[in-house]
Design a protein around this motif. Structure first.
Motif, short mmCIF file in Angstrom:
data_model
loop_
_atom_site.label_atom_id
_atom_site.label_comp_id
_atom_site.label_asym_id
_atom_site.label_seq_id
_atom_site.Cartn_x
_atom_site.Cartn_y
_atom_site.Cartn_z
N LEU A 11 0.82 -1.20 0.00
CA LEU A 11 0.00 0.00 0.00
C LEU A 11 0.86 1.25 0.00
O LEU A 11 0.51 2.27 -0.60
CB LEU A 11 -0.93 -0.01 1.21
N ASP A 12 2.01 1.18 0.65
CA ASP A 12 2.92 2.32 0.67
C ASP A 12 3.47 2.60 -0.73
O ASP A 12 3.62 3.76 -1.13
CB ASP A 12 4.07 2.06 1.64
N ASP A 13 3.77 1.55 -1.50
CA ASP A 13 4.22 1.72 -2.88
C ASP A 13 3.17 2.48 -3.69
O ASP A 13 3.48 3.41 -4.44
CB ASP A 13 4.48 0.37 -3.55
N LEU A 14 1.90 2.06 -3.56
CA LEU A 14 0.83 2.69 -4.33
C LEU A 14 0.62 4.14 -3.92
O LEU A 14 0.29 4.99 -4.74
CB LEU A 14 -0.47 1.90 -4.15
N SER A 15 0.81 4.42 -2.63
CA SER A 15 0.67 5.79 -2.15
C SER A 15 1.78 6.68 -2.67
O SER A 15 1.52 7.79 -3.16
CB SER A 15 0.65 5.79 -0.61
N GLN A 16 3.02 6.20 -2.60
CA GLN A 16 4.16 7.01 -3.00
C GLN A 16 4.28 7.16 -4.52
O GLN A 16 4.58 8.26 -5.02
CB GLN A 16 5.46 6.42 -2.44
N GLU A 17 4.06 6.09 -5.25
CA GLU A 17 4.29 6.12 -6.69
C GLU A 17 3.08 6.62 -7.49
O GLU A 17 3.23 7.18 -8.57
CB GLU A 17 4.69 4.72 -7.19
N PHE A 18 1.86 6.39 -6.96
CA PHE A 18 0.67 6.73 -7.72
C PHE A 18 -0.26 7.69 -6.99
O PHE A 18 -1.32 8.02 -7.50
CB PHE A 18 -0.11 5.45 -8.08
N GLY A 19 0.14 8.13 -5.81
CA GLY A 19 -0.66 9.10 -5.07
C GLY A 19 -1.99 8.57 -4.59
O GLY A 19 -2.93 9.34 -4.36
N LEU A 20 -2.11 7.25 -4.42
CA LEU A 20 -3.36 6.65 -3.99
C LEU A 20 -3.63 6.99 -2.52
O LEU A 20 -2.79 6.75 -1.65
CB LEU A 20 -3.32 5.14 -4.18
N GLU A 21 -4.83 7.54 -2.25
CA GLU A 21 -5.19 7.97 -0.91
C GLU A 21 -6.24 7.06 -0.30
O GLU A 21 -7.20 6.66 -0.98
CB GLU A 21 -5.74 9.41 -0.94
N ASP A 22 -6.07 6.75 0.98
CA ASP A 22 -7.04 5.97 1.74
C ASP A 22 -8.02 6.93 2.38
O ASP A 22 -7.65 7.75 3.23
CB ASP A 22 -6.31 5.15 2.80
N VAL A 23 -9.29 6.87 1.97
CA VAL A 23 -10.31 7.80 2.46
C VAL A 23 -11.06 7.16 3.63
O VAL A 23 -11.58 6.06 3.52
CB VAL A 23 -11.31 8.15 1.34
N GLN A 24 -11.11 7.87 4.76
CA GLN A 24 -11.79 7.36 5.95
C GLN A 24 -13.20 7.93 6.10
O GLN A 24 -13.94 7.51 6.98
CB GLN A 24 -10.96 7.70 7.19
N ASP A 25 -13.58 8.87 5.25
CA ASP A 25 -14.90 9.48 5.30
C ASP A 25 -15.95 8.48 4.84
O ASP A 25 -15.90 7.98 3.70
CB ASP A 25 -14.92 10.72 4.40
N ALA A 26 -16.93 8.18 5.69
CA ALA A 26 -17.96 7.18 5.37
C ALA A 26 -18.80 7.59 4.17
O ALA A 26 -19.37 6.74 3.49
CB ALA A 26 -18.86 6.94 6.58
N ASP A 27 -18.89 8.89 3.90
CA ASP A 27 -19.70 9.36 2.78
C ASP A 27 -19.09 9.01 1.42
O ASP A 27 -19.78 9.07 0.40
CB ASP A 27 -19.88 10.88 2.86
N PHE A 28 -17.81 8.65 1.39
CA PHE A 28 -17.15 8.32 0.13
C PHE A 28 -17.63 6.98 -0.43
O PHE A 28 -17.67 6.79 -1.64
CB PHE A 28 -15.62 8.28 0.35
N PHE A 29 -17.99 6.06 0.45
CA PHE A 29 -18.38 4.71 0.03
C PHE A 29 -19.69 4.31 0.70
O PHE A 29 -19.72 3.41 1.55
CB PHE A 29 -17.26 3.74 0.38
N PRO A 30 -20.81 4.95 0.30
CA PRO A 30 -22.09 4.60 0.91
C PRO A 30 -22.73 3.37 0.31
O PRO A 30 -23.71 2.85 0.86
CB PRO A 30 -22.94 5.85 0.61
N GLU A 31 -22.20 2.88 -0.82
CA GLU A 31 -22.86 1.81 -1.57
C GLU A 31 -22.93 0.49 -0.82
O GLU A 31 -23.75 -0.36 -1.17
CB GLU A 31 -22.17 1.59 -2.92
N TRP A 32 -22.08 0.28 0.19
CA TRP A 32 -22.08 -1.00 0.86
C TRP A 32 -23.00 -1.03 2.08
O TRP A 32 -23.14 -2.04 2.74
CB TRP A 32 -20.67 -1.43 1.27
#
Length: 205
Positions: A11-32
């Motif tokens: 996950l650190d590779d994806l964050s550093q190389e591709f700027g992938l962010e882990d979103v903790q806001d529940a509103d981002f993924f209401p579909e589940w």
């Protein structure tokens, strides 16, 4: 060109190389959660059989990737009609992710990939039961990053047979993802009910 293998990427590779962010806001993924389709009595009975079959197998010995697919994943997808149009299935396809500025490629194989009208709807990575879901999360995200339709979110499902986790990724300017809670076969009741309800909803999007 630097090459990162999807099966060993972090996950650190994806964050550093591709700027992938882990979103903790529940509103981002209401579909589940919330407003999910209800299940029929027949569907609940079918899911109870899937759970009973899984528990019977793991009593005898831990089983590997293909039995997990046959015992747990394939029946779920059959129940959802995901083998019928407008869905179609591709298996063991090589997916590459190229980061042009840094010359980085991530390579790996998808276990099961479902497509709907050109949209990546579900990516399923089935791991050996003894591997945790965390061991496959970075691999799943690396495949989802390769989605060519950046204007729509991508949904994924990661399972090792004993647990399930849903992932949503959006790439609108920046790449962000969030995950659902874990759904576990060993928990009281049958959490496959919720897994099926979420899959039904994602299939309708």
């Amino acid at each position: 060109m630097q090459v990162l293998q999807a099966r060993t990427i972090t996950l650190d590779d994806l964050s550093q190389e591709f700027g992938l962010e882990d979103v903790q806001d529940a509103d981002f993924f209401p579909e589940w959660q919330g407003n999910l389709p209800e299940l029929t009595d027949i569907e609940r009975q079918f899911l109870d059989k899937i759970k009973a079959g899984y528990l019977a197998m793991v009593k005898r010995r831990p089983f590997l990737e293909k039995p997990v697919q046959l015992t747990v994943i394939s029946p779920l997808l059959f129940l959802l009609d995901f083998y019928l149009p407008p869905f179609h299935i591709q298996t063991e396809n090589s997916v590459e992710l190229v980061e042009k500025s840094e010359g980085i490629t991530i390579r790996g194989s998808l276990d099961i990939l479902f497509l709907k009208e050109g949209l990546w709807l579900l990516v399923i990575e089935s791991k050996q039961v003894q591997f945790s879901l965390e061991s496959g999360l970075a691999q799943l995200l690396s495949y989802m990053l390769a989605n060519l339709q950046k204007d729509r979110p991508v949904f994924g499902l990661l399972t090792n047979g004993e647990g399930f986790i849903f992932v949503k990724m959006a790439q609108d300017g920046t790449s962000k993802y969030a995950n659902s809670r874990y759904f576990l076969m060993r928990n009281p009741g049958n959490e496959l009910y919720e897994v099926l309800r979420i899959l039904k909803w994602l299939g309708q999007l």
